[in-house]
Design an enzyme around this catalytic site. Structure first.
Site, mmCIF file in Angstrom:
data_model
loop_
_atom_site.group_PDB
_atom_site.id
_atom_site.type_symbol
_atom_site.label_atom_id
_atom_site.label_comp_id
_atom_site.label_asym_id
_atom_site.label_seq_id
_atom_site.Cartn_x
_atom_site.Cartn_y
_atom_site.Cartn_z
ATOM 1 N N TYR A 147 17.478 1.755 0.322
ATOM 2 C CA TYR A 147 17.491 0.515 -0.184
ATOM 3 C C TYR A 147 16.428 -0.389 0.303
ATOM 4 C CZ TYR A 147 19.671 -3.127 -3.384
ATOM 5 O OH TYR A 147 20.065 -3.828 -4.352
ATOM 6 N N HIS A 152 13.281 -5.418 -5.051
ATOM 7 C CA HIS A 152 14.332 -4.781 -5.957
ATOM 8 C C HIS A 152 15.502 -5.468 -5.611
ATOM 9 C CE1 HIS A 152 16.397 -2.215 -8.234
ATOM 10 N NE2 HIS A 152 17.211 -1.713 -7.227
ATOM 11 N N ASP A 251 16.049 8.670 -9.221
ATOM 12 C CA ASP A 251 17.494 8.722 -8.952
ATOM 13 C C ASP A 251 17.954 8.064 -10.287
ATOM 14 O OD1 ASP A 251 19.814 9.241 -7.474
ATOM 15 O OD2 ASP A 251 19.974 7.333 -6.526
ATOM 16 N N LYS A 271 25.890 8.309 -9.842
ATOM 17 C CA LYS A 271 24.728 8.700 -9.393
ATOM 18 C C LYS A 271 24.493 10.070 -9.113
ATOM 19 C CE LYS A 271 22.716 4.152 -7.681
ATOM 20 N NZ LYS A 271 21.439 4.376 -8.169
ATOM 21 N N SER A 275 19.433 13.932 -9.772
ATOM 22 C CA SER A 275 18.430 13.131 -9.365
ATOM 23 C C SER A 275 17.110 14.192 -9.445
ATOM 24 C CB SER A 275 18.444 12.871 -7.809
ATOM 25 O OG SER A 275 19.592 11.956 -7.747
#
Length: 472
Positions: A147, A152, A251, A271, A275
Site C-alpha cells: 500500500y 492513494h 489487482d 480481491k 489479479s
C-alpha cells in the site's frame, strides 16, 4: 556521449548496455517504443508445439532462448544463465542471482549489436511477436500486496476520515497483506464478475450477489529473483540483490464485498478472484537509467532499518503508469480507448528495497518468482488517481466517456488496459508492457440471496469505519 558518461558517474547501475546510441542489426529494434536493444525483457511464450519457452523481446520479435541455447554462443556465467533459460519457465534463471542476469544481459546485448559475429545464430532463434501467445513467466508461489502510495492512501482515507485520512502506522512501515497467488493470470484472461456477500443498506442484512462496484487498481508487480533464507532478515543494503524485475499489475477489486468483509482481518474474497499481470518482466538491470531519489515527503519519521545511503540516492524508479478504458459501446462505435489516469511510480512513499527489507524483517523468507504488488499507484493530482474508487470519490461522481456513457464503477463489457514505460532525459525509452482484460458477467449466475440473520440480535451488522484499507 558526454551525457552518458555523466549518467554513469552518478548511477553505478548503468553500463554499456544502456547507451542510447546503441544500434542493433535487427532493424525493428532501433527506435522501438517498447523493446529496443536497451530493454531485453524476459517472458514465457507458447511455441508451435504448444510447449512453454523462455524468451526475450527485441523489436517486433521474440528470441526463443531454448533454440538459442542449442548453439552455445556464450561462455561463463552468461552461458550458465542461458542453460537455465532453456527450461519452460524463468524460475531457475531468476534464482541464480544478479551476477548471472547481468552477465547474460551483457552477452545478449553484444550478440544483438550491429556488427556482432553472433547475428546469424540469433536470427535462427527469432519468432515474430505476432505469432506467439503468453503464459505466466514463472511459478508464483506467494503474492504480497503493499500500500505504498501515500496519495492513494490519503485520497481513500479522506472518503471516510476527512480530518485524519492516514492511519498512525502508515509513515512508519510499508503496509501490506498476503494475496492469493493461484488466481494471478496473464494479460488477456477475462474477468468474470465475482459473487460475494455485500451489505444491503435498506435491510442492514448481507446479500449474496454479484458485485456492483468492480474496480481496477494501477499497480506495479515486483518479482523476487534470488531467494532469501528463513529467519535471516535482509538488510536494506542487500535488498536490491533480490529484486529481479517488474511488470504491470491490475489487482481487481470488488469494493462492496470488500467493505463488508474486511474487518477485522482485511480483504479476502473481494480481491482473490483474479489479479492480472503483463507478460514481460523488465529486469532491474534494464531499469537502471530510470532510478531516481525517492520523493522527499515531509514528516517522514526516521526508521533506521529502512534507510540507507543507496536507497536515498537511487531507491526510486520513474516508471510512467497509464490506465485506459474502452466500453463495449465504444468498441462497436470505433471510439478509441479513453485515458482515465497517468502517474509515476516515483511518487511511491516506500521503495522496492524497503518493501523487500520489511517483508523479511521477522525472518520470513522470499522465494524466486514471488510477486510483490506495489499497491494502487496515484499521484498528487486528480488526473493521477489509480482507481475508480478515487476518481469517482467512492461512487459519488461519475466519469463521463466520449460515447456518452458514464461510469461509477466497471460494467460488463468494459475493457481496462494498464501500461507503463520509462523515458530518460537523453531520450532513452523502454516499455514495461501492458495488461488488459474484458469484464464478463458471473460464470455461474445465481439470484440474489439474503443471508438469514442469526437467532440473537445482540450483534448488529454494522461497521463504523467502512474502509481502513479499502483501496489497497
Amino acid at each position: 556521449m558526454e551525457s552518458d558518461i555523466k549518467l554513469a558517474q552518478h548511477n553505478p547501475f548503468v553500463d554499456e548496455t544502456h547507451n542510447p546510441s546503441l544500434i542493433s542489426w535487427l532493424k525493428s529494434a532501433n527506435g522501438h517504443p517498447s523493446f529496443p536493444i536497451q530493454n531485453l525483457p524476459f517472458g514465457v511464450f507458447i511455441d508451435a508445439e504448444q510447449i512453454p519457452r523462455c524468451g526475450v523481446a527485441i523489436g517486433d520479435f521474440v528470441i526463443n532462448l531454448h533454440t538459442l541455447g542449442l548453439q552455445r554462443i556464450f561462455s561463463g556465467k552468461a552461458q550458465i544463465g542461458l542453460e537455465a533459460l532453456r527450461e519452460t519457465c524463468l524460475q531457475r534463471f531468476m534464482s541464480l542471482g544478479r551476477e548471472f542476469s547481468v552477465a547474460f544481459r551483457q552477452a545478449l546485448s553484444n550478440a544483438l549489436t550491429d556488427g556482432s559475429q553472433h547475428e546469424m545464430a540469433v536470427r535462427k532463434a527469432l519468432i515474430s511477436s505476432a505469432d506467439v501467445s503468453f503464459c505466466l513467466p514463472c511459478q508464483i508461489g506467494d503474492y504480497t500486496d503493499f500500500y505504498t502510495s501515500i496519495h492513494h492512501a490519503t485520497s481513500v482515507g479522506k472518503l471516510f476520515r476527512p480530518n485524519n485520512p492516514l492511519l498512525p502506522n502508515y509513515k512508519w512501515l510499508p503496509i501490506g497483506y498476503h494475496g492469493r497467488a493461484s488466481s494471478i493470470h496473464p494479460s488477456g484472461i477475462p474477468v468474470f464478475r465475482p459473487i460475494g456477500q455485500t451489505l444491503n443498506a435498506d435491510t442492514q442484512q448481507p446479500e449474496l450477489t454479484a458485485t456492483a462496484k468492480l474496480d481496477y487498481e494501477v499497480e506495479l508487480g515486483i518479482f523476487i529473483g534470488q531467494s532469501t533464507e528463513s529467519f535471516e532478515p535482509v538488510c536494506i543494503q542487500q535488498a536490491d540483490a533480490h529484486f529481479f524485475g517488474v511488470s504491470m499489475l491490475n489487482d481487481w477489486s470488488a469494493r462492496d464485498i470488500q467493505a463488508w468483509e474486511y474487518q477485522p482481518l482485511g480483504p479476502f474474497l473481494s480481491k482473490n478472484f483474479i489479479s492480472s499481470i503483463s507478460p514481460w518482466i523488465i529486469t532491474a538491470e534494464a531499469l537502471a537509467p530510470f532510478r531516481v531519489p525517492p520523493t522527499n515527503y515531509q514528516d517522514r519519521p526516521e526508521v533506521v532499518n529502512l534507510q540507507s545511503n543507496e536507497n536515498s540516492l537511487l531507491g526510486g524508479f520513474d516508471i510512467q503508469m497509464t490506465c485506459h478504458i474502452r466500453t463495449e459501446q465504444m468498441r462497436h462505435q470505433g471510439i478509441p480507448a479513453f485515458k482515465l489516469s497517468q502517474t509515476t511510480f516515483k511518487h511511491a512513499f516506500w521503495t522496492i528495497a524497503q518493501m523487500i527489507t520489511h517483508h523479511t524483517q521477522t525472518g520470513c523468507n522470499l522465494n524466486s518468482g514471488d510477486l510483490l504488488g506495489s499497491g494502487t499507484q496515484s499521484g498528487p493530482t486528480e488526473s493521477e488517481a489509480g482507481s475508480l474508487l478515487e476518481i469517482t470519490q467512492g461512487g459519488q461522481h461519475p466519469i463521463h466517456l466520449p460515447s456518452g456513457e458514464k461510469r461509477f464503477f466497471l460494467e460488463d463489457g468494459d475493457e481496462i488496459e494498464i501500461s507503463g514505460y520509462c523515458e530518460s532525459e537523453n531520450g532513452l525509452r523502454i516499455g514495461i508492457g501492458s495488461v488488459s482484460a474484458v469484464i464478463y458477467p458471473p460464470k455461474n449466475t445465481k439470484p440474489t440471496q439474503t443471508i438469514k440473520p442469526a437467532a440473537s440480535s445482540d450483534s448488529a451488522l454494522c461497521h463504523s469505519d467502512p474502509v481502513a484499507h479499502l483501496g489497497e
